[in-house]
Design a protein around this motif. Structure first.
Motif, short mmCIF file in Angstrom:
data_model
loop_
_atom_site.label_atom_id
_atom_site.label_comp_id
_atom_site.label_asym_id
_atom_site.label_seq_id
_atom_site.Cartn_x
_atom_site.Cartn_y
_atom_site.Cartn_z
N LEU A 77 99.98 64.26 93.61
CA LEU A 77 100.55 65.60 93.77
C LEU A 77 99.85 66.60 92.85
O LEU A 77 99.49 67.70 93.28
N ILE A 99 96.61 67.86 94.19
CA ILE A 99 96.74 68.98 95.13
C ILE A 99 96.89 70.29 94.35
O ILE A 99 96.25 71.30 94.67
N GLN A 100 97.73 70.25 93.30
CA GLN A 100 97.94 71.45 92.48
C GLN A 100 96.64 71.90 91.83
O GLN A 100 96.36 73.10 91.74
N ILE A 153 93.54 71.35 92.89
CA ILE A 153 92.62 71.90 93.90
C ILE A 153 93.01 73.34 94.23
O ILE A 153 92.16 74.24 94.26
#
Lengths: 81, 145
Positions: free
Chosen positions: A40, A43-44, A46
């Protein structure tokens, strides 16, 4: 932007997103080296990096990133365009 | 559905909600929060409010509805959510949730929506910003569903 400047900016983003001021990135750093760097938070990271540098990655580029050095090189290539 | 298709089909979604007694008591039961600011009119008045202050996190539940029910795909998951409360909300307030797209990341397969909550029952057609924030969602792939 020089590669060392990119690395410094990426390090600031990592510290902010992962809420850990002690993170020190090198070209060889991978997710295995940082406890908070999970799927998770990846994703943050990126999303935050795209925003901070004003670049967009493709899914393939993200898949091929092996370490922080690869990430910085990818950013550098995009900034040159 | 791709992230770009979702972005195209979910631009500018808006929805209205009323904070009804049913919503208030349901949230109270779920949260087990009986703080007198939310339950005692006289305590709330002594703190300078005109009535019991509704639970701010009821607005977070509306975000859940926005993501789970208003976006044009069921294969969606909330990744992060943040909300700033600017004004208290009260029983029977009519709240409009306005959304707009802030960021689309194809690489992360994610969209960040900016959210603004307005109180509509202000009289004279006026509305008041009561909260704002954002929610980041991701599209689930087949293996995750």
């Amino acid at each position: 932007m020089e590669k060392n400047e990119i690395l410094a900016k990426v390090q600031t983003i990592f510290r902010d997103v992962l809420d850990n001021e002690e993170i020190v990135l090198t070209d060889e750093t991978t997710a295995n080296d940082i406890e908070e760097w999970d799927s998770l938070s990846h994703i943050q990271l990126i999303v935050a990096i795209e925003k901070a540098f004003g670049v967009k990655f493709t899914s393939l580029e993200i898949k091929e990133l092996g370490d922080v050095g690869d990430m910085c090189q990818c950013i550098e290539r995009k900034l040159r365009k | 559905m791709t992230i770009q298709e979702l972005a195209k089909q979910s631009s500018g979604i808006s929805c209205q909600y009323t904070i009804t007694p049913e919503i208030y008591y349901s949230f109270q039961r779920v949260s087990n929060d009986f703080n007198p600011l939310h339950t005692d009119k006289y305590f709330a008045e002594s703190m300078g409010f005109p009535d019991r202050v509704m639970y701010g996190n009821i607005l977070n539940a509306f975000i859940s509805h926005f993501v789970g029910m208003l976006l044009p795909t069921r294969s969606v998951i909330i990744q992060t959510q943040e909300i700033d409360f600017h004004k208290p909300v009260f029983m029977n307030d009519l709240i409009t949730l306005d959304s707009s797209i802030d960021t689309i990341s194809e690489a992360a397969n994610a969209i960040i929506y900016k959210l603004k909550f307005y109180r509509e029952n202000m009289g004279g057609g006026k509305k008041q910003l009561v909260a704002k924030g954002h929610v980041q969602i991701g599209i689930l792939n087949d293996k995750q569903v």
